[in-house]
Design an enzyme around this catalytic site. Structure first.
Site, PDB file in Angstrom:
ATOM      1  CD  GLU A 138      -2.953  -1.366   2.126  1.00 24.01           C
ATOM      2  OE1 GLU A 138      -2.989  -0.509   3.014  1.00 24.01           O
ATOM      3  OE2 GLU A 138      -3.739  -2.323   2.071  1.00 24.01           O
TER       4      GLU A 138
ATOM      5  CG  ASN B 132       6.073   7.799   5.333  1.00 19.37           C
ATOM      6  OD1 ASN B 132       5.619   7.121   4.418  1.00 19.37           O
ATOM      7  ND2 ASN B 132       5.668   9.020   5.580  1.00 19.37           N
TER       8      ASN B 132
ATOM      9  CD  GLU C 105      -7.379   0.946   2.969  1.00 15.86           C
ATOM     10  OE1 GLU C 105      -8.313   0.531   3.657  1.00 15.86           O
ATOM     11  OE2 GLU C 105      -6.347   0.281   2.777  1.00 15.86           O
TER      12      GLU C 105
HETATM   13  C1  NOJ Z   1      -8.193  -2.545   5.435  1.00 14.14           C
HETATM   14  C2  NOJ Z   1      -9.068  -2.637   4.239  1.00 14.14           C
HETATM   15  O1  NOJ Z   1      -8.388  -2.317   3.060  1.00 14.14           O
HETATM   16  C3  NOJ Z   1     -10.251  -1.729   4.470  1.00 14.14           C
HETATM   17  O2  NOJ Z   1     -11.054  -1.674   3.321  1.00 14.14           O
HETATM   18  C4  NOJ Z   1     -11.014  -2.234   5.663  1.00 14.14           C
HETATM   19  O3  NOJ Z   1     -12.064  -1.353   5.943  1.00 14.14           O
HETATM   20  C5  NOJ Z   1     -10.118  -2.317   6.893  1.00 14.14           C
HETATM   21  N1  NOJ Z   1      -8.929  -3.014   6.592  1.00 14.14           N
HETATM   22  C6  NOJ Z   1     -10.808  -3.028   8.044  1.00 14.14           C
HETATM   23  O4  NOJ Z   1     -10.972  -4.372   7.732  1.00 14.14           O
HETATM   24 CA    CA Z   2      -5.936  -2.014   2.775  1.00 13.52          CA
END
Ligand code: NOJ
Ligand code: CA
Length: 715
Positions: A171, A193, A507
């Protein structure tokens, strides 16, 4: 400098094969040579339309015990064959896929030990796949691999779009640099980081996108990663060569092998444009055909969810702040709720209603089950049981309600990377899904892997991800795994693997400005998506995060039309509308595109594509005459010049164009857009300005005879 050049020349001379076998792709574009060098080391090289792409490069292995498989080989035999098939994916970017290659199996034998190591090369017109095969043999029946020694010797200091190698996360934001800069940029410059675990600073992840100074596009990745660690590539500037680095286990040996066995395919996709890379189907084609007898239960999904509000911090996954939950013992009814739990019965009902009103298939609900009080960061093995709902989530009532409205709930299994715990509960968890009518699960592997010390992309973990998919298939369940190993085309064999995250997704916009770089979505199709679809979860309409959570003062940087276009440019049979309901209600006309856009395709055309800069893709919905176009821009404003010549000749269509307004700006005015309807034919042309981190989305449908088109402009 002189010294370096002399070393390079000497290096090249020793690698030149003394005996070489050749295979040409069906159209003659790709030529692969394989043989042994003066030391008896297996070597290969590759050309595209006469241009050198991979210089003579070594192949082999260092083993846990015994002499390495690195030199002393001769060619024992060579087998050639041609293959041409057209297969029909269960879902995909196109209805049918051609798999056409010429193959050369080179059987190497090590003098003295008589150990056999075969390498199978498949030459396609758009690239190469090769893998090692170990036939059943007494002297190499079971063995461990300490390191794979595959090399990719390149022809120059190409431009690369890369993320640092890491055994536990993918990520990252991407970096665009010369290959020679890998390893010398600051951590801030490469956004490293995040915990970068133990790999060399000059190593990168695949899929890796490269561009040569004379305009050749090269992509390095792997296909069919099964029962083997995931590969990384370490750049050796002196020899202009990438060298493989496998993800380790807890011991010195990285893979355990039992012959007869083969490794995953190593892939080199080549083209004269970015579009050629996106159109390549090599990764899928190198995977085995569908292993499932019956696939009618696998269906593309458009979904919304109780999700973004937790990501931005408006609500929480957990129900209480109780410090330690003991599965099967803690009585939740006795715990004081913190009052910020997102997945409540009442709230999920609102989402079900909204999904039903707007034609969504499913509603993802995260935080429905007990255990979130102790999820990642606690090293807790027995963290979730995946079957017990929180007291304020009515499991049966909500499923009944959803089904009564023609909607399903989407299951969520956050394993917290406690893999052994997840496997122990998996059968019961899938049974529960069958009982309540869930047919898709979003799973997740956040945090450090338990057992402690294991890595996310090791052979052991890779085996778990596939186990979860295969077990799910037995229950007719589709899987969308987050934080699992990056995909390598396995969705051809197991089409219930309908999605993966395995890269930095929406996210990260919760971090505001620095979460996702402006050119990110112009790179992902060339890197992460080479292995398979991504659950990127686009569709954020409110960039000012304080409007979702007053305590979050971040501002994400993209326009609404950029988000719309992602439904076309980020291919996935599983697409989420990720924002909260209130924000969609404020922009019903833009939301219409998300409601209309298809998730399964007859055909995909990559009209223009430059990594990091821009992408314009047109796709025809499967079994329909509807088309959708998405165009996005990276670091600068641009004018998209679109010809509608992909439409059927002689027909008239209505095109609804959603585009950044003239004064749109991804930072200061991201919600400014225009929606214009036009009459178009296959002769129409459109010139449309889009802004940095902006975009344009178009939905096109055939005009209905006698339709009132008064006031519509002809293009
Ligand atoms: C990381 C996931 O990518 C995200 O979509 C999810 O909401 C959280 N973990 C919690 O499971
Ligand atoms: Ca994730």
């Amino acid at each position: 400098m002189k010294k370096n050049i002399t070393a390079l020349i000497l290096g090249i001379l020793t690698i030149l094969p003394v005996r070489a076998e050749t295979v040409l792709s069906p159209g003659g574009k790709v030529c692969v040579e394989a043989g042994v060098d003066a030391n008896g080391t297996p070597v290969y090289s590759m050309r595209f339309e006469g241009k050198e792409v991979i210089r003579p490069s070594r192949l082999g292995f260092e083993l846990g015990t015994g002499a390495p498989l690195l030199d002393g080989f001769t060619i024992h035999s060579v087998e050639n064959r041609s293959f041409d098939e057209t297969w029909t994916p269960v879902w995909g970017e196109e209805k049918q896929i051609r798999n056409h290659y010429n193959e050369m199996l080179v059987c190497f034998e090590q003098k003295g030990s008589a150990r056999k190591m075969n390498v199978r090369f498949r030459a396609f017109d758009d690239g190469l796949g090769f893998r090692y095969e170990f036939p059943l043999q007494e002297s190499l029946a079971h063995f461990t691999i300490r390191e794979e020694r595959t090399e990719f010797a390149l022809t120059g200091d190409h431009t690369a779009w890369w993320i640092p190698a890491d055994y536990d996360t993918q990520e990252y934001n991407y970096t665009c640099s010369r290959l020679s800069q890998i390893g010398s940029l600051s951590a801030a410059a490469i956004d490293a980081n995040v915990s970068q675990t133990s790999c060399s600073p000059t190593a990168v992840q695949t899929a890796l996108q490269l561009k040569t100074d004379d305009g050749l596009y090269i992509n390095l990745h792997e296909a069919a990663l099964v029962d083997y660690p995931c590969i990384n590539l370490d750049w050796d500037a002196a020899s202009l060569t990438f060298k493989s680095v496998l993800t380790p286990e807890m011991t010195a040996d990285k893979a355990v092998m039992f012959a007869p066995r083969s490794t995953p395919w190593r892939t080199v996709i080549v083209g004269k444009s970015g579009a050629d890379i996106l159109a390549s189907r090599i990764t899928l084609n190198l995977n085995d055909p569908c292993a499932l007898d019956e696939t009618s239960w696998i269906k593309p999904v458009k979904y919304i969810g109780v999700w973004w509000e937790m990501i931005v911090g408006k609500s929480e996954w957990s129900y209480s702040h109780y410090p330690s939950i003991i599965l099967g013992q803690t009585d939740y009814a006795q715990l004081k709720p913190h009052g910020r739990h997102g997945a409540t019965t009442e709230h999920v009902r609102e989402y079900i209603d909204f999904a039903a009103e707007n034609g969504f298939d499913q509603v993802l609900v995260e935080g429905w089950n007990i255990g979130w009080e102790n999820w990642f960061g606690c090293w807790k093995e027995d963290v979730f049981d995946f079957v017990t709902p929180y007291p304020d989530f009515d499991l049966k009532g909500l499923n009944d309600y959803a089904h009564s409205k023609g909607v399903r709930l989407m299951m969520h299994h956050e394993s917290s990377a406690a893999i052994r715990n997840y496997e122990r509960h998996m059968e019961a968890a899938y049974n529960l899904m069958n009982e309540y009518g869930y047919n898709a699960v979003k799973s997740g592997y956040v945090g450090d892997i338990l057992p402690r010390g294991m890595h996310h992309y090791s052979q052991w973990a890779v085996n778990h991800y596939l186990y979860a998919v295969k077990q799910a298939a037995k229950h007719k369940i589709m899987v969308n795994a987050h934080e699992a190993v990056r995909p390598t085309g396995l969705c051809r064999t197991y089409p219930n693997l309908i999605g993966n995250e395995a890269a930095r997704g929406t996210e990260y916009h919760h971090q505001g400005k620095d979460g996702i770089r402006h050119f990110h979505t112009c790179i992902l199709p060339f890197t992460r998506l080479i292995g398979g679809p991504m659950d990127y979860t686009p569709g954020i309409f409110e960039m000012d995060l304080s409007k979702t959570n007053p305590n979050n003062h971040g501002k994400a940087e993209f326009t609404i039309c950029n988000q719309l276009a992602l439904y076309v440019t980020m291919y996935s049979p599983l697409q989420m509308a990720a924002d909260i309901i209130e924000h969609y209600r404020r922009f019903p006309d833009a939301f219409q595109f998300i409601k209309d856009v298809a998730v399964d395709w007859e055909k995909s055309l990559y009209l223009e594509a430059e990594p990091g800069d821009y992408l314009t893709i047109a796709r025809q919905a499967k079994g329909s005459s509807d088309w959708f176009v998405g165009s996005i821009s990276g670091l600068s404003d641009r004018t998209v010049k679109l010809s509608f010549d992909f439409l059927e000749k002689g027909k008239k269509y209505i095109a609804t164009v959603y585009a950044d307004a003239k004064d749109a700006n991804c930072v200061t005015n991201p919600q400014a857009y225009t929606i214009t309807r036009y009459i178009v034919t296959n002769k129409s042309k459109l010139s449309q300005k889009i802004v940095e981190s902006g975009g344009m989305a178009i939905s096109i449908r055939e005009m209905v005879p006698g339709e009132n088109t008064k006031g519509l402009k002809k293009l």
